[in-house]
Design an enzyme around this catalytic site. Structure first.
Site, PDB file in Angstrom:
ATOM      1  N   CYS A  43      -0.629   6.166  10.154  1.00 56.84           N
ATOM      2  CA  CYS A  43       0.777   5.173  10.629  1.00 56.84           C
ATOM      3  C   CYS A  43       0.486   3.917  11.195  1.00 56.84           C
ATOM      4  O   CYS A  43      -0.398   3.910  12.215  1.00 56.84           O
ATOM      5  CB  CYS A  43       1.665   6.223  11.598  1.00 56.84           C
ATOM      6  SG  CYS A  43       2.242   7.544  10.914  1.00 56.84           S
ATOM      7  N   CYS A  47       2.912  -2.276  15.962  1.00 55.58           N
ATOM      8  CA  CYS A  47       2.381  -2.099  14.663  1.00 55.58           C
ATOM      9  C   CYS A  47       1.873  -3.278  13.825  1.00 55.58           C
ATOM     10  O   CYS A  47       2.360  -4.432  13.976  1.00 55.58           O
ATOM     11  CB  CYS A  47       3.935  -1.883  13.999  1.00 55.58           C
ATOM     12  SG  CYS A  47       3.925  -1.654  12.146  1.00 55.58           S
ATOM     13  N   SER A  77      12.593   6.692   7.049  1.00 57.62           N
ATOM     14  CA  SER A  77      12.410   6.374   8.376  1.00 57.62           C
ATOM     15  C   SER A  77      12.778   4.950   8.746  1.00 57.62           C
ATOM     16  O   SER A  77      12.420   4.089   8.113  1.00 57.62           O
ATOM     17  CB  SER A  77      10.919   6.421   8.750  1.00 57.62           C
ATOM     18  OG  SER A  77      10.549   6.233   9.966  1.00 57.62           O
ATOM     19  N   ASN A 107      -2.443   4.932  17.009  1.00 50.59           N
ATOM     20  CA  ASN A 107      -3.590   4.612  16.183  1.00 50.59           C
ATOM     21  C   ASN A 107      -4.134   3.377  16.544  1.00 50.59           C
ATOM     22  O   ASN A 107      -3.521   2.229  16.375  1.00 50.59           O
ATOM     23  CB  ASN A 107      -3.362   4.669  14.666  1.00 50.59           C
ATOM     24  CG  ASN A 107      -3.000   6.055  14.183  1.00 50.59           C
ATOM     25  OD1 ASN A 107      -3.866   7.009  14.556  1.00 50.59           O
ATOM     26  ND2 ASN A 107      -2.179   6.235  13.548  1.00 50.59           N
ATOM     27  N   CYS A 116       6.973  -6.826   7.147  1.00 49.06           N
ATOM     28  CA  CYS A 116       8.222  -6.348   7.937  1.00 49.06           C
ATOM     29  C   CYS A 116       8.535  -7.136   8.701  1.00 49.06           C
ATOM     30  O   CYS A 116       7.826  -7.974   9.415  1.00 49.06           O
ATOM     31  CB  CYS A 116       7.689  -4.830   8.583  1.00 49.06           C
ATOM     32  SG  CYS A 116       9.084  -4.152   9.617  1.00 49.06           S
ATOM     33  N   CYS A 143       7.865  -4.942  15.749  1.00 45.35           N
ATOM     34  CA  CYS A 143       7.387  -3.998  16.768  1.00 45.35           C
ATOM     35  C   CYS A 143       6.008  -4.509  17.265  1.00 45.35           C
ATOM     36  O   CYS A 143       5.092  -4.654  16.664  1.00 45.35           O
ATOM     37  CB  CYS A 143       7.400  -2.696  16.248  1.00 45.35           C
ATOM     38  SG  CYS A 143       9.114  -2.109  15.453  1.00 45.35           S
ATOM     39  N   SER A 185      12.135   6.033  14.241  1.00 40.32           N
ATOM     40  CA  SER A 185      11.271   5.673  15.122  1.00 40.32           C
ATOM     41  C   SER A 185      11.702   5.211  16.655  1.00 40.32           C
ATOM     42  O   SER A 185      12.135   4.256  16.609  1.00 40.32           O
ATOM     43  CB  SER A 185      10.524   4.570  14.414  1.00 40.32           C
ATOM     44  OG  SER A 185       9.840   4.685  13.264  1.00 40.32           O
ATOM     45  N   LEU A 186      11.584   6.269  17.403  1.00 40.35           N
ATOM     46  CA  LEU A 186      12.071   5.906  18.746  1.00 40.35           C
ATOM     47  C   LEU A 186      11.319   5.488  19.835  1.00 40.35           C
ATOM     48  O   LEU A 186      11.588   4.312  20.524  1.00 40.35           O
ATOM     49  CB  LEU A 186      12.498   7.429  19.258  1.00 40.35           C
ATOM     50  CG  LEU A 186      13.442   7.528  20.382  1.00 40.35           C
ATOM     51  CD1 LEU A 186      14.968   7.025  20.127  1.00 40.35           C
ATOM     52  CD2 LEU A 186      14.003   9.046  20.829  1.00 40.35           C
ATOM     53  N   CYS A 195       3.558   8.425   1.013  1.00 40.00           N
ATOM     54  CA  CYS A 195       4.009   7.388   1.773  1.00 40.00           C
ATOM     55  C   CYS A 195       4.313   6.081   1.257  1.00 40.00           C
ATOM     56  O   CYS A 195       3.299   5.495   0.817  1.00 40.00           O
ATOM     57  CB  CYS A 195       3.167   7.495   3.098  1.00 40.00           C
ATOM     58  SG  CYS A 195       3.720   6.338   4.316  1.00 40.00           S
ATOM     59  N   GLY A 242       7.015  -1.773   5.732  1.00 41.80           N
ATOM     60  CA  GLY A 242       8.460  -2.331   5.673  1.00 41.80           C
ATOM     61  C   GLY A 242       9.566  -1.618   6.349  1.00 41.80           C
ATOM     62  O   GLY A 242       9.056  -0.198   6.593  1.00 41.80           O
ATOM     63  N   GLU A 243      10.652  -2.013   6.566  1.00 44.89           N
ATOM     64  CA  GLU A 243      11.578  -1.067   7.149  1.00 44.89           C
ATOM     65  C   GLU A 243      12.828  -0.930   5.858  1.00 44.89           C
ATOM     66  O   GLU A 243      13.437  -1.754   5.341  1.00 44.89           O
ATOM     67  CB  GLU A 243      12.498  -2.019   8.297  1.00 44.89           C
ATOM     68  CG  GLU A 243      13.733  -1.753   8.576  1.00 44.89           C
ATOM     69  CD  GLU A 243      14.089  -0.059   9.037  1.00 44.89           C
ATOM     70  OE1 GLU A 243      12.842   0.231   9.924  1.00 44.89           O
ATOM     71  OE2 GLU A 243      14.823   0.819   8.742  1.00 44.89           O
ATOM     72  N   GLU A 284       0.752  -1.129  -0.030  1.00 42.27           N
ATOM     73  CA  GLU A 284       0.058   0.023  -0.130  1.00 42.27           C
ATOM     74  C   GLU A 284       0.702   1.292  -0.222  1.00 42.27           C
ATOM     75  O   GLU A 284       2.155   1.130   0.506  1.00 42.27           O
ATOM     76  CB  GLU A 284      -0.779  -0.006   1.217  1.00 42.27           C
ATOM     77  CG  GLU A 284      -1.845  -1.170   1.075  1.00 42.27           C
ATOM     78  CD  GLU A 284      -2.843  -1.221   2.386  1.00 42.27           C
ATOM     79  OE1 GLU A 284      -3.909  -1.527   2.255  1.00 42.27           O
ATOM     80  OE2 GLU A 284      -2.217  -1.114   3.531  1.00 42.27           O
TER      81      GLU A 284
HETATM   82  N1  SAH Z   1       9.785   0.749   9.523  1.00 39.22           N
HETATM   83  C1  SAH Z   1       9.990   2.009   9.294  1.00 39.22           C
HETATM   84  C2  SAH Z   1       9.327   2.745   8.509  1.00 39.22           C
HETATM   85  C3  SAH Z   1       7.855   2.555   8.717  1.00 39.22           C
HETATM   86  S1  SAH Z   1       7.329   4.134   9.288  1.00 39.22           S
HETATM   87  C4  SAH Z   1      10.059   2.540  10.815  1.00 39.22           C
HETATM   88  O1  SAH Z   1       9.482   2.036  11.861  1.00 39.22           O
HETATM   89  O2  SAH Z   1      10.493   3.656  10.762  1.00 39.22           O
HETATM   90  C5  SAH Z   1       5.918   3.789  10.108  1.00 39.22           C
HETATM   91  C6  SAH Z   1       5.802   4.674  11.242  1.00 39.22           C
HETATM   92  O3  SAH Z   1       4.346   4.542  12.079  1.00 39.22           O
HETATM   93  C7  SAH Z   1       6.710   4.246  12.428  1.00 39.22           C
HETATM   94  O4  SAH Z   1       7.018   5.575  13.009  1.00 39.22           O
HETATM   95  C8  SAH Z   1       6.189   3.553  13.332  1.00 39.22           C
HETATM   96  O5  SAH Z   1       6.681   3.381  14.424  1.00 39.22           O
HETATM   97  C9  SAH Z   1       4.645   4.199  13.370  1.00 39.22           C
HETATM   98  N2  SAH Z   1       3.509   3.233  13.800  1.00 39.22           N
HETATM   99  C10 SAH Z   1       3.517   1.900  13.873  1.00 39.22           C
HETATM  100  N3  SAH Z   1       2.314   1.479  14.563  1.00 39.22           N
HETATM  101  C11 SAH Z   1       1.681   2.633  14.611  1.00 39.22           C
HETATM  102  C12 SAH Z   1       0.482   2.834  15.540  1.00 39.22           C
HETATM  103  N4  SAH Z   1      -0.430   1.772  15.669  1.00 39.22           N
HETATM  104  N5  SAH Z   1       0.040   4.107  15.642  1.00 39.22           N
HETATM  105  C13 SAH Z   1       0.955   5.105  15.350  1.00 39.22           C
HETATM  106  N6  SAH Z   1       2.052   4.953  14.646  1.00 39.22           N
HETATM  107  C14 SAH Z   1       2.565   3.692  14.471  1.00 39.22           C
HETATM  108 FE1  SF4 Z   2       8.381  -2.679  10.766  1.00 41.29          FE
HETATM  109 FE2  SF4 Z   2       8.432  -0.061  11.260  1.00 41.29          FE
HETATM  110 FE3  SF4 Z   2       6.357  -1.396  11.989  1.00 41.29          FE
HETATM  111 FE4  SF4 Z   2       8.521  -1.652  13.297  1.00 41.29          FE
HETATM  112  S1  SF4 Z   2       7.252   0.218  13.049  1.00 41.29           S
HETATM  113  S2  SF4 Z   2       7.196  -3.563  12.514  1.00 41.29           S
HETATM  114  S3  SF4 Z   2      10.098  -1.470  11.687  1.00 41.29           S
HETATM  115  S4  SF4 Z   2       7.083  -1.031   9.903  1.00 41.29           S
END
Ligand code: SAH
Ligand code: SF4
Length: 387
Positions: free
Chosen positions: A369, A130, A228, A326, A123, A127, A250-251, A116, A196-197, A103
């Site tokens: 996100c 996610c 990211s 979210n 992925c 996490c 993504s901290l 985006c 994805g990462e 997507e």
């Molecule tokens: N894998 C990379 C790129 C994906 S970015 C990364 O993690 O940075 C997707 C962003 O959405 C990341 O910052 C992730 O941490 C955030 N994210 C994932 N699940 C989420 C959720 N349920 N609500 C809000 N942000 C979320």
């Molecule tokens: Fe992958 Fe980024 Fe989601 Fe973590 S936040 S599972 S690295 S897409």
């Protein structure tokens, strides 16, 4: 209405020209003793127009077009489905040639659009919060599949004036490809924040960035392209050496205990290693690293954690995006109440950080996100389809 995918599938024995960077095309052209400008000419056709066959490359000799078509093909993506959120965000579902789905999300902003992009189908990083991660890893996207998302979105919504530079413009080429309106604004910003990462698909990421940034390619400004990452430190360092783009981290936690709980990658590259790599990251003047900080009720949203975050990022050129979690069906977490989000932000502002609260867009169509999961059971999705 579901759209029929018209994805140009792989062609056995042939190479997809859209997987080649300009330097690879140049190497190939010189190996065939072609004039040196031919590679640029073909590259422009590939990325500045909608061509899907060599016959459309009208300024190449017939014999060369014939030779090309025997060895190469030109892939493309067509959206299988487009959904529109109430806030104007649009989510594009693409079927890849092997049946996997990805997507991309088009987000209207003040005066421009941001797209985006996905870098992998699924992925592997796992996490905890996610949804993409929960679906597991399918495969890396090819260079062509990454950049074709941009072309497909530009092509699917011509009314939106998502302009791209035309294929013409060099002395040696004068193609008659349809040129798009060069509307100011349009699609100017790209973020690798879809599925994805990106740094786990490093080689194809770099090639796609080279194409996206090249003047003869898609012509995006490096100031407007952001990668990211969850924190793959060696690849982050390599990225800094290989190309200039914006970096987002993504901290999501200010201490190793909380981050280990949320993000398995932290066990390999703990915070002190990650933050040190951020300090060393080569940033152009006046640019900052964006730190994404998901706020999850009762997990990482306390005032003490805000102060710990301020301390952690001391000496880093950092701006902070706070993203209230979210929720999705079955998620184990909840977003904090708005006043707690504001209190967290205030502490960071008092510590002199530029701190935005990012309200994710497109939540009603699962485009926000972390909600991307290429759900192909259409009946279960909400949102209005367009096109
Ligand atoms: N894998 C990379 C790129 C994906 S970015 C990364 O993690 O940075 C997707 C962003 O959405 C990341 O910052 C992730 O941490 C955030 N994210 C994932 N699940 C989420 C959720 N349920 N609500 C809000 N942000 C979320
Ligand atoms: Fe992958 Fe980024 Fe989601 Fe973590 S936040 S599972 S690295 S897409």
């Amino acid at each position: 209405m579901n759209l029929q995918p018209k994805t140009d599938n792989t062609q056995p024995g042939k190479v997809d020209l859209r997987d080649m960077s300009l330097s690879e095309l140049s190497g190939w052209a010189s190996s065939l003793s072609l004039e040196s400008f031919r590679a640029r000419q073909i590259f422009r056709w590939l990325w500045r127009s909608d061509v899907t066959s060599f016959d459309q490359m009208t300024d190449l000799q017939k014999e060369l077009r014939q030779r090309l078509s025997e060895l190469y093909y030109i892939s493309s993506l067509r959206p299988e489905k487009i959904e529109r959120s109430q806030d104007g965000t649009k989510k594009f579902l693409f079927a890849l040639s092997d049946g996997n789905h990805i997507e991309s999300v088009l987000i209207p902003e003040k005066g421009h659009y941001t797209l985006c992009l996905s870098s992998q189908a699924g992925c592997a990083m796992g996490c905890r919060f996610c949804l993409t991660g929960k679906g597991g890893f399918k495969r890396n996207l090819k260079t062509s599949e990454i950049v074709n998302q941009v072309l497909a979105v530009q092509g699917a919504l011509p009314d939106e004036k998502l302009s791209r530079p035309s294929a013409s413009g060099g002395n040696e080429a004068s193609p008659s490809a349809p040129e798009r309106d060069a509307a100011p604004g349009g699609l100017t910003n790209l973020v690798f924040m879809g599925m994805g990462e990106p740094l786990a698909n490093y080689e194809n990421l770099i090639k796609s960035l080279q194409i996206l940034l090249a003047d003869e390619g898609c012509g995006f400004s490096s100031r407007r392209v952001t990668v990211s990452t969850c924190g793959l430190v060696p690849q982050m360092e390599k990225l800094g050496r290989d190309i200039t783009v914006n970096l987002a981290i993504s901290l999501h936690a200010p201490d190793n205990e909380t981050r280990n709980f949320l993000m398995p990658i932290n066990r390999t590259y703990p915070l002190e290693v990650l933050i040190e790599a951020c300090r060393r990251f080569p940033l152009p003047q006046r640019r900052m690293i964006t730190f994404e900080y998901l706020l999850i009720s009762g997990v990482n949203d306390s005032p003490e954690q805000a102060r710990a975050l301020a301390k952690l990022l001391r000496d880093v050129r950092a701006k902070i995006n706070l993203i209230p979690f979210n929720a999705y069906p079955g998620s184990e977490f909840k977003p904090p109440p708005p006043e707690r989000v504001l209190a967290f932000q205030q502490i960071l502002i008092k510590n002199h950080y530029t701190t935005m609260i990012r309200q994710s867009k497109g939540a009603d169509i699962s485009a926000a996100c972390g909600q991307l999961h290429a759900h192909v059971v259409y009946g279960s999705q909400r949102g209005e389809e367009v096109v």
